[in-house]
Structures are given as structure tokens and as C-alpha cells.
Design an enzyme around this catalytic site. Sequence first.
Site, PDB file in Angstrom:
ATOM      1  N   CYS A   2     -21.508   0.879  35.827  1.00 40.51           N
ATOM      2  CA  CYS A   2     -22.671   0.034  36.101  1.00 40.51           C
ATOM      3  C   CYS A   2     -22.414  -0.858  37.311  1.00 40.51           C
ATOM      4  O   CYS A   2     -21.263  -1.126  37.654  1.00 40.51           O
ATOM      5  CB  CYS A   2     -22.957  -0.845  34.900  1.00 40.51           C
ATOM      6  SG  CYS A   2     -22.980   0.050  33.350  1.00 40.51           S
ATOM      7  N   ARG A  27     -23.864   3.460  41.377  1.00 42.92           N
ATOM      8  CA  ARG A  27     -22.979   3.273  40.226  1.00 42.92           C
ATOM      9  C   ARG A  27     -23.651   3.616  38.900  1.00 42.92           C
ATOM     10  O   ARG A  27     -22.984   3.685  37.866  1.00 42.92           O
ATOM     11  CB  ARG A  27     -22.485   1.820  40.173  1.00 42.92           C
ATOM     12  CG  ARG A  27     -21.620   1.441  41.339  1.00 42.92           C
ATOM     13  CD  ARG A  27     -21.254  -0.009  41.279  1.00 42.92           C
ATOM     14  NE  ARG A  27     -20.237  -0.274  40.281  1.00 42.92           N
ATOM     15  CZ  ARG A  27     -18.943  -0.390  40.539  1.00 42.92           C
ATOM     16  NH1 ARG A  27     -18.504  -0.266  41.760  1.00 42.92           N
ATOM     17  NH2 ARG A  27     -18.083  -0.631  39.581  1.00 42.92           N
ATOM     18  N   TRP A  74     -25.330   2.574  33.832  1.00 38.30           N
ATOM     19  CA  TRP A  74     -24.969   3.936  33.443  1.00 38.30           C
ATOM     20  C   TRP A  74     -24.612   3.825  31.976  1.00 38.30           C
ATOM     21  O   TRP A  74     -23.612   3.208  31.616  1.00 38.30           O
ATOM     22  CB  TRP A  74     -23.789   4.443  34.268  1.00 38.30           C
ATOM     23  CG  TRP A  74     -23.459   5.867  33.971  1.00 38.30           C
ATOM     24  CD1 TRP A  74     -24.035   6.979  34.511  1.00 38.30           C
ATOM     25  CD2 TRP A  74     -22.454   6.339  33.055  1.00 38.30           C
ATOM     26  NE1 TRP A  74     -23.467   8.106  33.984  1.00 38.30           N
ATOM     27  CE2 TRP A  74     -22.503   7.744  33.083  1.00 38.30           C
ATOM     28  CE3 TRP A  74     -21.549   5.720  32.211  1.00 38.30           C
ATOM     29  CZ2 TRP A  74     -21.666   8.540  32.305  1.00 38.30           C
ATOM     30  CZ3 TRP A  74     -20.708   6.508  31.419  1.00 38.30           C
ATOM     31  CH2 TRP A  74     -20.773   7.912  31.484  1.00 38.30           C
ATOM     32  N   ASN A  98     -20.189  -4.694  32.922  1.00 32.93           N
ATOM     33  CA  ASN A  98     -19.749  -3.351  33.295  1.00 32.93           C
ATOM     34  C   ASN A  98     -18.460  -3.098  32.538  1.00 32.93           C
ATOM     35  O   ASN A  98     -17.549  -3.922  32.592  1.00 32.93           O
ATOM     36  CB  ASN A  98     -19.501  -3.283  34.806  1.00 32.93           C
ATOM     37  CG  ASN A  98     -18.898  -1.948  35.215  1.00 32.93           C
ATOM     38  OD1 ASN A  98     -19.138  -0.937  34.564  1.00 32.93           O
ATOM     39  ND2 ASN A  98     -18.129  -1.948  36.290  1.00 32.93           N
ATOM     40  N   GLY A  99     -18.370  -1.951  31.859  1.00 35.61           N
ATOM     41  CA  GLY A  99     -17.145  -1.632  31.126  1.00 35.61           C
ATOM     42  C   GLY A  99     -17.462  -1.323  29.680  1.00 35.61           C
ATOM     43  O   GLY A  99     -18.609  -1.048  29.327  1.00 35.61           O
ATOM     44  N   GLU A 475     -13.988  23.720  42.545  1.00 35.72           N
ATOM     45  CA  GLU A 475     -14.808  22.688  43.196  1.00 35.72           C
ATOM     46  C   GLU A 475     -16.222  23.223  43.469  1.00 35.72           C
ATOM     47  O   GLU A 475     -17.208  22.506  43.279  1.00 35.72           O
ATOM     48  CB  GLU A 475     -14.105  22.230  44.488  1.00 35.72           C
ATOM     49  CG  GLU A 475     -14.913  21.358  45.438  1.00 35.72           C
ATOM     50  CD  GLU A 475     -15.362  20.017  44.856  1.00 35.72           C
ATOM     51  OE1 GLU A 475     -14.999  19.699  43.716  1.00 35.72           O
ATOM     52  OE2 GLU A 475     -16.105  19.318  45.558  1.00 35.72           O
ATOM     53  N   LYS A 479     -19.639  21.564  42.010  1.00 32.68           N
ATOM     54  CA  LYS A 479     -20.759  21.093  42.853  1.00 32.68           C
ATOM     55  C   LYS A 479     -22.072  21.671  42.341  1.00 32.68           C
ATOM     56  O   LYS A 479     -23.072  20.975  42.247  1.00 32.68           O
ATOM     57  CB  LYS A 479     -20.576  21.503  44.326  1.00 32.68           C
ATOM     58  CG  LYS A 479     -19.504  20.767  45.095  1.00 32.68           C
ATOM     59  CD  LYS A 479     -19.849  19.347  45.482  1.00 32.68           C
ATOM     60  CE  LYS A 479     -19.347  18.356  44.490  1.00 32.68           C
ATOM     61  NZ  LYS A 479     -18.053  17.802  44.632  1.00 32.68           N
ATOM     62  N   GLU A 482     -23.109  20.029  38.982  1.00 28.72           N
ATOM     63  CA  GLU A 482     -23.478  18.619  39.098  1.00 28.72           C
ATOM     64  C   GLU A 482     -24.897  18.401  39.595  1.00 28.72           C
ATOM     65  O   GLU A 482     -25.596  17.543  39.107  1.00 28.72           O
ATOM     66  CB  GLU A 482     -22.580  17.938  40.134  1.00 28.72           C
ATOM     67  CG  GLU A 482     -21.253  17.518  39.651  1.00 28.72           C
ATOM     68  CD  GLU A 482     -20.527  16.779  40.757  1.00 28.72           C
ATOM     69  OE1 GLU A 482     -20.272  15.590  40.582  1.00 28.72           O
ATOM     70  OE2 GLU A 482     -20.227  17.385  41.802  1.00 28.72           O
ATOM     71  N   HIS A 498      -8.899  38.616  31.798  1.00 26.37           N
ATOM     72  CA  HIS A 498      -8.335  38.007  30.586  1.00 26.37           C
ATOM     73  C   HIS A 498      -9.407  37.281  29.778  1.00 26.37           C
ATOM     74  O   HIS A 498      -9.103  36.386  28.998  1.00 26.37           O
ATOM     75  CB  HIS A 498      -7.207  37.050  30.960  1.00 26.37           C
ATOM     76  CG  HIS A 498      -6.068  37.757  31.627  1.00 26.37           C
ATOM     77  ND1 HIS A 498      -5.153  38.511  30.937  1.00 26.37           N
ATOM     78  CD2 HIS A 498      -5.732  37.876  32.939  1.00 26.37           C
ATOM     79  CE1 HIS A 498      -4.284  39.040  31.783  1.00 26.37           C
ATOM     80  NE2 HIS A 498      -4.620  38.672  33.002  1.00 26.37           N
ATOM     81  N   LYS A 600     -21.568   7.408  40.555  1.00 25.03           N
ATOM     82  CA  LYS A 600     -20.601   7.664  41.616  1.00 25.03           C
ATOM     83  C   LYS A 600     -19.192   7.256  41.229  1.00 25.03           C
ATOM     84  O   LYS A 600     -18.224   7.891  41.599  1.00 25.03           O
ATOM     85  CB  LYS A 600     -21.065   6.904  42.868  1.00 25.03           C
ATOM     86  CG  LYS A 600     -20.203   7.133  44.090  1.00 25.03           C
ATOM     87  CD  LYS A 600     -20.456   8.482  44.691  1.00 25.03           C
ATOM     88  CE  LYS A 600     -19.464   8.858  45.766  1.00 25.03           C
ATOM     89  NZ  LYS A 600     -19.261  10.304  45.818  1.00 25.03           N
TER      90      LYS A 600
HETATM   91  C1  F6R Z   1     -17.660  15.235  41.829  1.00 25.46           C
HETATM   92  C2  F6R Z   1     -17.241  13.867  41.813  1.00 25.46           C
HETATM   93  C3  F6R Z   1     -16.378  13.396  40.708  1.00 25.46           C
HETATM   94  C4  F6R Z   1     -15.278  12.485  41.250  1.00 25.46           C
HETATM   95  C5  F6R Z   1     -14.459  11.899  40.087  1.00 25.46           C
HETATM   96  C6  F6R Z   1     -13.305  11.057  40.588  1.00 25.46           C
HETATM   97  O1  F6R Z   1     -18.497  15.518  42.897  1.00 25.46           O
HETATM   98  O2  F6R Z   1     -17.585  13.103  42.676  1.00 25.46           O
HETATM   99  O3  F6R Z   1     -15.842  14.456  39.987  1.00 25.46           O
HETATM  100  O4  F6R Z   1     -14.462  13.226  42.101  1.00 25.46           O
HETATM  101  O5  F6R Z   1     -15.295  11.111  39.291  1.00 25.46           O
HETATM  102  O6  F6R Z   1     -13.745  10.015  41.358  1.00 25.46           O
HETATM  103  P1  F6R Z   1     -12.783   9.249  42.360  1.00 25.46           P
HETATM  104  O7  F6R Z   1     -12.369  10.216  43.392  1.00 25.46           O
HETATM  105  O8  F6R Z   1     -13.614   8.136  42.893  1.00 25.46           O
HETATM  106  O9  F6R Z   1     -11.617   8.780  41.547  1.00 25.46           O
END
Ligand code: F6R
Length: 605
Positions: A2, A27, A74, A98-99, A475, A479, A482, A498, A600
Site C-alpha cells: 500500500c 503500490r 493493495w 502499510n504492512g 520470465e 510476463k 501477469e 517428463h 509494484k
Molecule cells: C514481475 C515483477 C515481480 C517482481 C517481484 C520482485 O514483473 O515485477 O515479480 O520482480 O515482485 O520485486 P523486486 O525486484 O522489487 O524485489
Amino acid sequence: MCGIIGINGATEVCFDLLSGLKRLEYRGYDSAGIVTLYNGSFSRQRAQGKLVNLERKLKECPVPGNVGIGHTRWATHGAPTELNAHPHQGKHVALVHNGIIENHAELRANLKDVPFESETDSEVIVHLLDAYLDKGCDWGEAIHALLQDLKGAYALAILFKEWPDVLVGVCSGSPLVVGYGTEERLFLASDVVAFAPSCAEATYLEEGDWVELNKGQVTIHPKKALSTVTRPRVPISRDQECITKEGYQHFMLKEIMEQPTVLDRALKMYRTQDCQITKKYDWKQISSLSIIACGTSFYAGCVAKYWFEKIGRLPVSVDIASEFRYRDPTLLPGSCALFISQSGETADTIAALRFVKQKGIPCIGLVNVPESSIAREADSILQTQAGIEVGVASTKAFIAQLAILSALVVEIASLRGTIPHEEKASLQQDLMAISGLVTETLKLSIPLQTLAPRFGQSKTALYLGRGSLYPIALEGALKLKEISYIHAEGYAAGELKHGPIALIDDKMLIIVLAPYNDLFEKILSNVQEVLARKGQVVFFTDTHGMRALGQLESQITVYILPAVSPFLVPIVYTIPMQLLAYYVATFKGADIDQPRNLAKSVTVE
Ligand code: F6R
């Protein structure tokens, strides 16, 4: 997760709180709210969903007052409804949190006869403070008592009805920063970005600190104590101010397109910061490296494992932070740990860092936010310098992480004597050319758009890669999941038979990452296995690989990437994965920069 903001000054705060929340919306965006204090009473507005809903309400009915707090949520405890939205308020106090308060259930049970309005863990803090104030405590005594009660991670901003000049912040396991505006206006926020346009300087609170902002005065108290401490005021980087899409439809596309510049800047930065890391430790004596991270940053660590082991002959383990911190890992003397995080605020990565630091193992942080908790707590720091990443799906930060890691590997391999001087020079030359190759790869942006409808109508996809492209397959799948909400899995191509091969039918899309190298023939066999089961193959290769496909070419969809040294293929092959996910999500009309259920920065575990 948050976002929190508070402002205390001599002028109205309503719309400045809103602007701060807009800058914090990355956030969390499940709900938002603000509360102000005016003439001895609280005025609150809250709205479910994105910030625009709150903005609409505030335009119709602004809240008055020169002191206030705001929150963008969030959801953790309780659905993202208006009732669960912050700020929460009681008889004497209003607050944003937040938390996670881990002992909230126990605290709630002790607050008999108190009418709770929400399902959140945060509301318990309101009622605890109210109870202390009812017993005759002043606000400072109430905070001091509260801090003995709470377990968990929290950043709080609190207003007290009976002390209208006071705005209090508390930070334990979740960051909080104070900003100094003009005319004695003071700010409090979970990220400096919230108030960067209004402040030249900031103070980052330390773990456990609590702070009073009162008529231009900032008083900081250390963990659970009534004494005071001084924390430095530092200038705010002007980079924190500019958050614009620069004409692109979405931040994510802007961030993908700026990757050549990001690579150049990261590598330039590396040249100025490498000495610190490479000279600080005796890399010949380091016996192993533990890499710890989450999500996309974890995949950057997985790529680095291939690099460190192949080129630097350094044993590497890579762990997901949330697993690492609870599995009682063995850390050998002589080892070193590397924590990778874009935000530098990921709760599990921070907890793992603290755990490792306690064991006396040197901790290096690789972060994008230089003022972040990981940057401040690690023994040494490498910066990615990717610039602010706004799109929730990480793109340019990942590419910058790979750039720094690749440069570090070359340097460390040379120090360990595992590569001769000429090879070091040749790898460095490859690195210098990488941004040009990425620019060329970005031209796939147009042809990849035509693939979007095929993916957009699909329910699932498999991504296959081998060697250092296996993490890129992971990755790529992440993407797609997400931002387009299509189920996708990344696999090491050799693992196909497998288990996952059972999934393949004529509707399954299989993305194959296959530069022409020593594993090309092996991956071609995997493609044959897929085609024999009627799977639809989308194949990413180079011109050499294209030629080697022969008759197979007519049965698959091929995209050609520039030829790149085997060392740096992960950087180049990431680009079409990002573009593909972006165009599929655009085709589906998804909310690209703010995908559902995500935020984020994951500041709760
Ligand atoms: C995926 C993404 C997340 C972050 C993860 C770690 O696109 O952004 O999987 O990579 O939450 O975040 P950081 O790098 O900020 O520790």
C-alpha cells in the site's frame, strides 16, 4: 504494497494528498482514501477501486484542513471494499497502514465490546490507540504503549483529534520517509516519489523509528523509546520527479522501448561502481555465492547462475527469498550473498538479507532504487540505474539487472583467473555492443503485433528454453500471465517429456527460444516432439538457426533475432518475450500498467 502519504502545513492539503497518492498508485489500486482534520473533527472520503473513483468524490466534495493522511491499498486482510479502505478512524484517531499486523486476531479478541467497522488488521490499531487515550495517555504515551503491543510489519501515519498540529509516523519493517517542503510544510510517505515535486530534501526513517511532524518541526524517536535521535537530511534526486509516458500508450511500452538507453546507462554506471565490489572482497577466496530474490529479479539471479558457474567457475545457489528465509539454509564461511531487487523494498528479500547479515556473511545488494531499504542495509551496493519503473510488470529493471550481472561476472571471472585477458576483452566488447542489438531486436515490435490475436484467443501457453534461456522462458511466461491473464508455464525444454508434453494438443501454443548454438539440435528435437502432437510452435532464433530449420520452417512460425554471443543471448531474447506479452494484453484490452491483483512493490510477506 500500500502507499501512504501525510501532509502537515499551513495550507489546504486535500488535492496535494491526492497528487501524492497518484504517484504512489503503483503500490496498490484496490481502493483509496484520505482523511483531514479541521476544527476538531475528521473529514474522510474513501472509494473502492482505482484512484479515479476517489478523485471523482473529492472533486464533488473536497475535505477541508491543513493536515491530512491518504492511502492507496493493495488488499491483504479483507476484500477491497470501501469499508475496508483506509484511512480507518475511531473516537480520537485516524490512521493509514502499510504492512501486516500479525497478532491482529489476538488484539481484536482483547478489545471486547469495540464495534469494528472493517475486516482489516489495521483497524485494531485505531481501537488500541483510542483505548490508551481514553485511559488518559497523551498521544506520545499512547504510541509508546501501542508499539509494545504490535507484532508484524507496519508503516503508519496517524492523526489525533485532540492534537490537531501533530502528524505521527511509525515505521517497523516497512519504509517511511519524511519530506521537507517549502514554508515549513512537512510530508510523510512510504516512498519519496510521493512528494518529490514538492520537497528538496528527505529523511529516511530507520527500522523502528517513530516521528512527530508538528509546525515545521520533525522529532524522531528510536525503536520503542521516548528518547530522540537525529537522522540525516539528504537531497532528493530530481529523477524522482519525472514520471511520464512520453507519448507511449502505456508505461510498460515506454519502459520496453527505452531499454537500449537503460543498458548503456547501467553499463556505464557499472564501470564507476565495480571497483567497490570487486576490490572489497577477495573473489579468489570466495567459495560460493548465494543469490536471493523474488519474481522477475529471481529469474535474473537464475541467469546469473549460468554465467557465474560457466565463466567464473563460482558455485552459485539461487533462492526465492520467501523460501530461503524459512528453510534454515546452510551458509558456508567464505561464501557471499547477493540480493537482487528492483524496488529494494520486497519484504521477503529484506528479511532474507537481515538473516544472512546476522550470520556474518557479506551481503551485496543489486537494486534500482538507491534510497531503498536493501540499498541502505546491504554491506555493498550495485545500482541498476534503470530509472523509475512504473509499469507493474518489470521490464527495463530486469534488463538492467542482467547488464550489471553480466559485467560483474566478467570482472569476477578475470579476478578468479578463470578467463584469460583476451577472453575478458572479447566479453567486454560483446557487452559494449549489446544495446545496439537490443535496438535491432525492438524492431520485432511490429511483426509481433500480428501474433497477438492468436495468443489472445488462447487459454494457455508453454515457453521452452535451454541453458541460460531457461530462466528467460520462465520470465516470458510470467510476463504473459501477469498482464494478459493467460495461463503460461516456462520449462527447460529437456523437461518436456517428463510431464508437460501431456498438455500438448492442437490448441496449445509453444514458444521456443532457440539461438543457433551447441544446444540448437537438442531443442529442435523438442520441437519435433511438439509438432508430432500437433502443438503450434512459435520459434525465436537467428538467421543461422533459420537456415538450419530446413523443412521444419513451413510447420512453425519463426521470428528472427540478431545473432548475439552465447553469453548475452538472455538479454536479447528477453525483448520479444516482453513485446509479445504487451501486445497480447493490449489485444485483450487488459489494464497493462496496473494488472489485477498485483502491486509494484511487495512490502508484505
Ligand atoms: C514481475 C515483477 C515481480 C517482481 C517481484 C520482485 O514483473 O515485477 O515479480 O520482480 O515482485 O520485486 P523486486 O525486484 O522489487 O524485489
